[in-house]
Design an enzyme around this catalytic site. Structure first.
Site, PDB file in Angstrom:
ATOM      1  CE  LYS A 124      -4.188  -1.973   0.930  1.00 46.72           C
ATOM      2  NZ  LYS A 124      -5.543  -1.685   0.541  1.00 46.72           N
ATOM      3  CB  SER A 162      -9.185   0.424  10.774  1.00 47.20           C
ATOM      4  OG  SER A 162      -9.825  -0.657  10.143  1.00 47.20           O
TER       5      SER A 162
END
Lengths: 311, 311
Positions: free
Chosen positions: A50, A75
Site C-alpha cells: 500500500k 483502519s
C-alpha cells in the site's frame, strides 16, 4: 492509462519505497509443481504494498493540495501507508478510523505521524467524517483502492517483478478493494510477455468473483474471514480494469488460507499476513493447472498481531 | 587453521549451501543507534547455519568413510543439517535422538533422509548409542560443534558477511556449543579489518561467559531458557579458539530474548528462532557501547514450532 505512465509513476515514487526482494523456494516449487517467484511486499516500508499507491497518490497533488494535507478512512494498512507516505513527502495526513479499531493499529498510524480522527464504526460515519475533514481543512481525499493514481502505484510491484523476471506466465495477487490486482493487471498487460493475472479471494468475501460473473459490482454479505485486509469492496474505477485484464478469480476456504500462510512461514521463514497467503492458497488449490509454469506471486504484506496467530 | 583453509572450505561446500542474504532495517538501526547487517542463516537450507558445518564435515571424509556413513547425536538443528548434507552428498546419516524428542523434530530428520536411532534421554546413553553405531556400522562420528571441520564450515557465514561488508567493526553471534562463534572468530581474525567478535548468551546457560572468566570449560547448572539451541556445552576444540579470538560474551535475560525476537519478527518480517535472537538482545542491552558502529549479526536459524510461540 498508457504504459509510459506506469514507468513514470515508478520513477516518481522510487525515493519513497523499497525495491523489494523476489524470493524463491525449492521446497515450495516442489510442493506446487511450478516455478514460484515471490515478490516480497511484506518487506516494503510499513510492511505492505500500500506504500506504493499512497506515495503515488500524494506525489500527484499540486503544491497547494500538498499544503492542505490528505485524508482517508482506513483502519488497515492504507492508514499506515498514507501516514508514512505523507510524512516522507512533508504532507499532513488525517486518518479517519472507527473508534473500535485495535489500539495497535492506532499506535502504528501515530508512529508514522498520521493524525487520527475517530468516528463511530459504520461506513456512513467514516465517509461523513472524511468529507467533513475535506470541507473543514481543505484536505484531499485519497481512496485506499478506488483511485487511479493509487492503482497505478500498486502496479509498480508487478512492474518490478516483471523487470526481474520478464517471462512469467502468471501473476497471482489477493483481491480486496481491487487496487492491487487492477494495478498488477495493467503492469502485466503493458510489460508482461503474455502474462496472465489471477486473483485469490476467500469464499467469505467473494465479491470480486461474483462481480466478474454478473458483470456488475456485487457486495459481500458475509465477511467472516481471517484475511481481514480483503473485506473491502471493489470500486467503480478498478472494476472495469479487472474485468478487462484479469483472467480469473480463484476462491479459497479459510483453512486453506491458514495452511498456505503456515507453509510460507515455515518453509520460507518470512512473516506474511493472512490476506497475503490467499493467492498462494489459490495457486495450491488449482496447482494442476499451473504445472511447470513460471508464477509470480505478490506477497502483499506482513503486518500481523503476534499475539493473535491462527496456528 | 590458516586463512586459506577457510576459503577452501567455502569453495568446497558452495554446491550444498545457499549464500544467504544480508538484510538491513532502518527502524532497527534507529532503535539500536548502530548500523546493523543481519546475515540471514534462517534462510539457509534446512533453516540454520548448521548446514555449513555439516556439509564441510562430510566433504572432508575419504571415499571409504563416505561409503560407511556418518553418525551424530542431536535433537536440534544439527540433526537436520547432517541428514540433509549427507543426502546432498550421497552419504548415509544415522541420527541418535532421545526417545522423548518432539515428533516434529523426528519428522524433520526423516524428511531430510536421516535414519533415526532412538535412545534413553541422557547424555551418557546418547554417547554410548553413537559409539555403538560407529563400531557396528563403521560410520564416522561428526560432533555438532566441537569438530574443527564443523567449526570452519560455520565460519563461512561470517566469511560471506565480511566479503559483502569488509569494514564491520563487530560481529555478534549466539553461543551454544561454541562452533558458530569459534568459526566466526576465525573468519573475523583472518578476513576482518580489526573486526571484533562478541557472543550473546542467556544467563540461564552462561557456561561460555563463566568459562572465559575462569579459563577452563565450565558446565551449566541451569538450562531453563527459551533459547533451546544454546543449552549445549563448549568443547575442547572450540574453547581455545574462543579464548583467543572472542572479545566478550554478553549475557541476557529471558524476557530480553523474547523482546529482541519480537522486534525482528515485527520490524523485519522474518522468522527467527529464540536462540537466534540472543545476540541482538545482547547488542540492544549494551547499545551505548556500539553507537554508530557497523555491526554484523549472524541470524543463526529460523526453525520454530509455530504452535508454541512466546508472544
Amino acid at each position: 492509462m498508457t504504459s509510459q505512465e506506469l514507468k513514470q509513476c515508478h520513477d516518481r515514487i522510487k525515493p519513497y519505497i523499497h525495491r523489494t526482494a523476489v524470493l524463491t523456494s525449492s521446497l515450495l516449487n516442489e510442493i506446487s509443481g511450478a516455478d514460484l517467484f515471490f515478490k516480497c511486499e511484506n518487506f516494503q516500508r510499513m510492511g505492505a504494498f500500500k506504500m506504493r499507491g499512497a506515495a503515488n497518490g500524494i506525489s500527484q497533488l499540486t503544491a497547494l493540495q500538498k499544503e492542505k494535507g490528505v485524508v482517508t478512512h482506513s483502519s488497515g494498512n492504507f492508514a499506515q501507508a498514507l501516514s508514512l507516505a505523507a510524512k516522507s513527502l512533508g504532507v499532513k495526513a488525517y486518518i479517519v478510523m472507527p473508534s473500535n479499531a485495535p489500539q495497535v493499529k492506532k499506535d502504528a498510524v501515530k508512529g508514522y505521524g498520521g493524525q487520527i480522527i475517530e468516528c463511530p464504526p459504520t461506513l456512513q460515519d467514516r465517509e461523513e467524517t472524511a468529507t467533513k475533514i475535506q470541507n473543514e481543512r481543505g484536505a484531499t481525499f485519497i481512496h485506499p483502492s478506488d483511485d487511479l493514481d493509487v492503482i497505478i502505484g500498486q502496479g509498480t510491484a508487478a512492474l518490478e517483478l516483471l523487470e526481474d523476471h520478464p517471462d512469467l506466465d502468471y501473476i497471482f495477487t489477493p483481491v480486496g478493494g481491487g487496487g492491487l490486482i487492477a494495478g498488477t493487471a495493467l503492469a502485466a498487460h503493458y510489460y508482461g510477455n503474455n502474462c496472465k493475472v489471477i486473483g485469490g479471494e476467500p469464499f467469505e468475501v467473494d465479491d470480486a468473483y461474483r462481480s466478474l460473473l454478473s458483470g456488475k459490482i456485487e457486495t459481500n454479505t458475509t465477511t467472516d474471514t481471517i484475511a481481514d485486509g480483503l473485506k473491502t469492496q471493489l470500486g467503480v474505477i478498478n472494476f472495469p480494469i479487472i474485468q478487462k485484464h484479469v483472467s480469473e478469480i480463484i476462491r479459497v476456504e479459510e483453512q486453506e488460507i491458514i495452511d498456505a500462510m503456515g507453509l510460507i512461514w515455515e518453509r520460507m521463514k518470512i512473516i506474511i499476513e493472512p490476506s497475503c497467503a490467499v493467492p498462494f492458497a489459490a495457486l495450491l488449490k488449482e496447482k494442476e493447472k499451473f504445472k511447470h509454469k513460471k508464477m509470480g506471486i505478490i506477497l502483499s504484506g506482513g503486518n500481523v498481531d503476534l499475539g493473535n496467530l491462527p496456528f
